[in-house]
Write a protein that holds these residues in place. Structure first.
Motif, PDB file in Angstrom:
ATOM      1  N   LEU A  23       5.120   4.577   3.454  1.00  0.00           N
ATOM      2  CA  LEU A  23       4.639   5.932   3.697  1.00  0.00           C
ATOM      3  C   LEU A  23       5.549   6.991   3.098  1.00  0.00           C
ATOM      4  O   LEU A  23       6.777   6.922   3.213  1.00  0.00           O
ATOM      5  CB  LEU A  23       4.501   6.166   5.209  1.00  0.00           C
ATOM      6  N   MET A  24       4.896   7.978   2.455  1.00  0.00           N
ATOM      7  CA  MET A  24       5.581   9.150   1.906  1.00  0.00           C
ATOM      8  C   MET A  24       4.725  10.377   2.206  1.00  0.00           C
ATOM      9  O   MET A  24       3.712  10.275   2.886  1.00  0.00           O
ATOM     10  CB  MET A  24       5.779   8.963   0.396  1.00  0.00           C
ATOM     11  N   PHE A  63      -4.388   8.211   1.113  1.00  0.00           N
ATOM     12  CA  PHE A  63      -3.959   9.539   1.555  1.00  0.00           C
ATOM     13  C   PHE A  63      -4.596   9.860   2.903  1.00  0.00           C
ATOM     14  O   PHE A  63      -5.803   9.675   3.094  1.00  0.00           O
ATOM     15  CB  PHE A  63      -4.361  10.596   0.515  1.00  0.00           C
ATOM     16  N   PHE A  64      -3.771  10.340   3.819  1.00  0.00           N
ATOM     17  CA  PHE A  64      -4.259  10.694   5.149  1.00  0.00           C
ATOM     18  C   PHE A  64      -3.896  12.159   5.404  1.00  0.00           C
ATOM     19  O   PHE A  64      -2.712  12.505   5.503  1.00  0.00           O
ATOM     20  CB  PHE A  64      -3.637   9.778   6.205  1.00  0.00           C
ATOM     21  N   ALA A  73       0.855  -1.189   0.000  1.00  0.00           N
ATOM     22  CA  ALA A  73       0.000   0.000   0.000  1.00  0.00           C
ATOM     23  C   ALA A  73       0.889   1.236   0.000  1.00  0.00           C
ATOM     24  O   ALA A  73       1.699   1.426   0.915  1.00  0.00           O
ATOM     25  CB  ALA A  73      -0.909  -0.005   1.224  1.00  0.00           C
ATOM     26  N   LEU A  74       0.764   2.049  -1.049  1.00  0.00           N
ATOM     27  CA  LEU A  74       1.450   3.339  -1.084  1.00  0.00           C
ATOM     28  C   LEU A  74       0.603   4.337  -0.304  1.00  0.00           C
ATOM     29  O   LEU A  74      -0.577   4.528  -0.600  1.00  0.00           O
ATOM     30  CB  LEU A  74       1.636   3.814  -2.527  1.00  0.00           C
ATOM     31  N   VAL A  75       1.210   4.970   0.693  1.00  0.00           N
ATOM     32  CA  VAL A  75       0.469   5.860   1.587  1.00  0.00           C
ATOM     33  C   VAL A  75       1.145   7.222   1.612  1.00  0.00           C
ATOM     34  O   VAL A  75       2.375   7.320   1.720  1.00  0.00           O
ATOM     35  CB  VAL A  75       0.417   5.268   3.014  1.00  0.00           C
ATOM     36  N   VAL A 130      -5.100   0.805   1.446  1.00  0.00           N
ATOM     37  CA  VAL A 130      -4.933   0.185   2.767  1.00  0.00           C
ATOM     38  C   VAL A 130      -6.114  -0.708   3.129  1.00  0.00           C
ATOM     39  O   VAL A 130      -5.946  -1.748   3.778  1.00  0.00           O
ATOM     40  CB  VAL A 130      -4.724   1.245   3.871  1.00  0.00           C
ATOM     41  N   ASP A 131      -7.318  -0.334   2.714  1.00  0.00           N
ATOM     42  CA  ASP A 131      -8.469  -1.172   3.057  1.00  0.00           C
ATOM     43  C   ASP A 131      -8.438  -2.500   2.297  1.00  0.00           C
ATOM     44  O   ASP A 131      -9.006  -3.500   2.743  1.00  0.00           O
ATOM     45  CB  ASP A 131      -9.785  -0.434   2.815  1.00  0.00           C
TER      46      ASP A 131
END
Length: 842
Positions: free
Chosen positions: A802-803, A655-656, A627-629, A836-837
């Motif tokens: 994470l990035m 994206f968060f 998962a790219l976050v 992510v889900d």
């Protein structure tokens, strides 16, 4: 005729894999964990035989189909152990398919082997049944009251209390199958139950009222049970100058009876209440070796402190009282530093606790003011930690009854979570050294048994398993995982006797049925969930007073000169359940259960995940998914480039963003574009708060009220983009920094806390040259990802990479410019890039 033919074929097929009687079955056995194994766990069975031949192969057979689904010739032989001439480890860890199986070796069959995510589900709640049954005052199991007249004071002269003065001490738990009550074991049990809820709240249900009767009350049953313990401890410390150590004594052992029939102390139904005066106490011909007030009083402090933290939101007045009592208990612990032992009148057996600095370490590490530990208290805790680095029984192969108690240094764990890197490393090293002492003994036998067979050996086994577990949590070092699992397996049947050591767990398997308990012996009441004492050295067993087996020994074939265990009412040394041991087991079962928790009440299951401090940090390592976050707060300079790259490569990411980010008009178009393209959008806090101290992770910088209000504001900002909370239940904390409390609070809001997977430098893409040693160039970050994928057998499987969607202008080599190249590499390596889900499959 056709139907008859089909029937004959079915009968023949079924009979072909029904285990057949083997003449060698009386001399060889396969021992397993009767509860089962989780798919990703270490999975080892033990071959044990009175013959000298070591098997060459073992097979795993599917119970439903009768087919061999796994076979191996990798058998590690260890030779003789206890009653066996030959033992061997049968390792099937690599087999991960859920189902019901049997192991076959030389036509010897094991009991049913269960593999599944939920094999430990609800087991912690099952063990709580025994705790409720042990309640004094009002007993919900019997639906009757007992010991309501306790108690009359002895040894209270130092506090100006005349002998026989009455103090209300009704409540708490009976200590074991007898009815006397010790503050030291009750405080330790209370602390373990509170820890279990703090660390694994989702492992527990709410099916009981506070009084233990049926009916939920909005509070997890484990927290109700812990409060039952806290309420009694408050009675045992009624004023700053008064603390009691023990209610009743070994005159209790005069006969077996139901609790309400207790009346052998010469004052009707009132029982003696022993004041802690810091001096040896004698009520007969035996005198204990009390030297001070610390060991018991410090345990009060820890239980009160943790209770205050957990009840601060739901019951502030109660939490304030606990905080006050924690402080006064600590002062009492410092009145005369030393150990407080229990009192015996008729027999020589007492809880001969000889150590107290471990209790002081935990007390100082636990006590807080306004939710924070003071540097002075943490320094004191550290000083005490240096005085007993390793719990002494780990080094020795023998000890007196409860000589080194608790059986695990709880303070090392609590202090490590709040310490600087250097201090944390020192405390972890203490744990590791202690584990290695046991490992040196354990690696010599097939059962990996290094825990000594002293009285209450099962309690030691639970504690040692916890120490291995905590070591892994603090370090992410899995070196002792197989040793940890072996000790857990021992408790549930992977031992020479082939029996679980917990009454009724698992159902329909070999568990204790004739424990040393009045409940079962007189009334045939089940004592579900009770952990029995466990095997003892044979020489200890032979030296004990008054043991006489009531029936023929069904485990006679498995007794030896090394150790014995009897499922017999007459053996109080190996088959008596203990309250404090069961409370520790509640924590351990919750920990193992928590590794695979249901995502909702609909019975869904987590994937195989890795957790740290309560947050999911990695998905299934058996699947090539990544998962790219991206997170965002004040910068979004990479937004358009990232969105464009994802769209061109047909890739979805997650994206968060903070509430500030969602409300920034300049970022609105990027947010809309990302959402329209089907990416996952979630929360990152509203104001990008720092939740907890950087060096003392357990020290919170926000209250639960602040945390909740801030996060609600974040979701409010998301609603303007049509993002509903139910569609964005994964939450990534600001600064990617959090602790177990944050994970617990997130869970209470119906959210799943996640964080990036450690191992690469991707999360350092926000750094810039002016940050000095912290700076990581884009080339260095990119290469770290490549190197990690090649250096590990499971590569980047399950990774949350994470990035940042934007960085400070001072950073000129933007890592997001390498995103096209990174995506190409990952796809060429066979990774599926998912949200992510999808990675976590909730």
């Amino acid at each position: 005729m056709k139907n008859l033919f089909i029937l004959i074929v079915m009968i023949f097929t079924l009979s072909s894999f029904i285990p057949k009687r083997n003449p060698d079955a009386s001399t060889s056995w396969i021992r397993i964990n009767l509860l089962g194994y989780q798919p990703s766990s270490s999975k080892v069975a033990i071959w044990a035989s009175k013959l000298t031949t070591t098997p060459q192969k073992f097979e795993l057979i599917n119970k439903e189909t009768g087919k061999v689904v796994f076979s191996s010739t990798s058998i590690q032989s260890f030779g003789n152990y206890g009653p066996f001439k030959t033992t061997a480890r049968l390792n099937f860890t690599s087999f991960k398919t859920p189902g019901k199986y049997v192991i076959r070796v030389n036509n010897i069959f094991s009991p049913d082997v269960l593999i599944g995510e939920d094999v430990y589900r609800n087991t912690a709640d099952f063990a709580l049944r025994y705790m409720r049954q042990q309640r004094s005052g009002f007993n919900p199991y019997l639906k009757d009251s007992c010991h309501t007249h306790d108690g009359y004071v002895l040894y209270g002269e130092k506090a100006g209390i005349k002998d026989s003065t009455h103090y209300n001490a009704s409540g708490g738990w009976h200590d074991a199958s007898d009815y006397l009550q010790y503050a030291t074991t009750s405080a330790n049990a209370t602390y373990h139950l509170l820890m279990a809820y703090r660390d694994f709240p989702k492992a527990f249900k709410d099916e009981k009222q506070a009084n233990g009767l049926d009916g939920g009350n909005g509070v997890a049953d484990v927290l109700d049970e812990a409060k039952w313990g806290l309420d009694w401890l408050l009675k045992m410390h009624p004023t700053n100058k008064i603390m009691f150590n023990q209610l009743a004594d070994d005159r209790d052992h005069i006969s077996m009876r139901i609790p309400k029939e207790d009346s052998q102390y010469g004052k009707g139904f009132e029982r003696p209440l022993y004041f802690i005066n810091g001096e040896p106490q004698q009520r007969g011909k035996f005198m204990n070796n009390t030297t001070g007030t610390s060991s018991t009083a410090a345990k009060f402090t820890s239980a009160f402190s943790l209770g205050a933290a957990l009840f601060s939101a739901r019951n502030p007045n109660y939490a304030a009282l606990l905080t006050k009592k924690a402080e006064s208990a600590l002062k009492f612990a410092n009145k005369k530093r030393g150990v407080t032992q229990t009192v015996s009148v008729k027999s020589p057996y007492i809880y001969a606790e000889d150590n107290w600095v471990d209790d002081m370490e935990l007390a100082y590490a636990s006590i807080k003011k306004n939710g924070k530990s003071s540097p002075k208290n943490l320094d004191s805790a550290l000083a005490f930690s240096k005085r007993e680095k390793i719990t002494p029984w780990l080094i020795s192969d023998t000890a007196k009854h409860y000589q080194w108690y608790p059986f695990i240094n709880l303070g090392h764990y609590e202090l490590a979570k709040q310490s600087s890197a250097e201090t944390k490393a020192e405390l972890i090293a203490n744990y590791k050294e202690g584990i290695n002492y046991v490992w040196e003994r354990a690696k010599q036998n097939a059962f990996y048994r290094g825990v000594p067979f002293i009285w209450c050996s099962n309690n030691l086994t639970v504690s040692f398993t916890m120490q291995c577990y905590w070591y892994k949590q603090l370090t992410s070092d899995a070196s002792f995982t197989e040793l940890e699992q072996a000790n857990f397996d021992w408790l549930f049947g992977c031992n020479p006797w082939g029996t679980s050591m917990v009454y009724g767990l698992p159902d329909s398997q070999d568990t204790p049925v004739d424990p040393h308990s009045a409940f079962t012996h007189l009334k045939e009441y089940p004592i579900d969930g009770g952990l029995v004492d466990g095997p003892v050295y044979t020489n200890i067993y032979k030296s004990l007073i008054g043991i006489q087996l009531a029936e023929a020994d069904e485990y006679e074939d498995f007794q030896s000169d090394l150790a014995v265990y009897h499922d017999d009412y007459g053996d109080y040394s190996t088959n008596e359940p203990t309250m404090d041991g069961t409370a520790s087991l509640v924590y351990l079962l919750a920990a193992f259960d928590d590794q695979k928790m249901p995502s909702s009440d609909d019975g869904g299951r987590d994937p195989i995940t890795t957790k740290m401090q309560g947050a999911i940090i990695r998905g299934n390592t058996n699947e090539k998914k990544v998962a790219l976050v991206f997170t965002g707060d004040e910068f979004a300079d990479g937004g358009k480039a990232i969105a464009s790259t994802l769209k061109k490569s047909n890739t979805k990411a997650s994206f968060f963003f903070t509430g500030k980010f969602y409300r920034n008009p300049a970022f609105s178009s990027v947010i809309k574009s990302l959402k329209a393209d089907g990416n996952y959008l979630g929360a990152h806090s509203d104001q990008h708060l720092l939740y907890n101290d950087w060096t003392k992770r357990d020290s919170l910088l926000v209250s639960k009220t602040q945390f909740t209000a801030d996060l609600k504001a974040n979701y409010k900002a998301m609603e303007k983009f049509g993002i509903k909370k139910e569609d964005a239940r994964f939450f990534l904390p600001p600064y990617e920094w959090y602790n177990q409390s944050i994970a617990n609070w997130s869970g209470e809001m119906g959210l799943n806390l996640i964080n990036f997977t450690p191992g690469t430098r991707s999360n350092a893409d926000y750094t810039f040259p002016e940050m000095g040693k912290s700076y990581r160039s884009t080339d260095e970050i990119y290469q770290s990802i490549i190197d990690y994928s090649k250096s590990k057998s499971d590569g980047l499987n399950g990774f949350i990479l994470l990035m940042h969607i934007g960085t400070d202008p001072k950073r000129r080599d933007k890592f997001y410019n390498r995103l096209p190249e990174l995506i190409d590499y990952l796809k060429k390596e066979g990774y599926q890039l998912v949200k992510v889900d999808e990675l976590l499959s909730f």
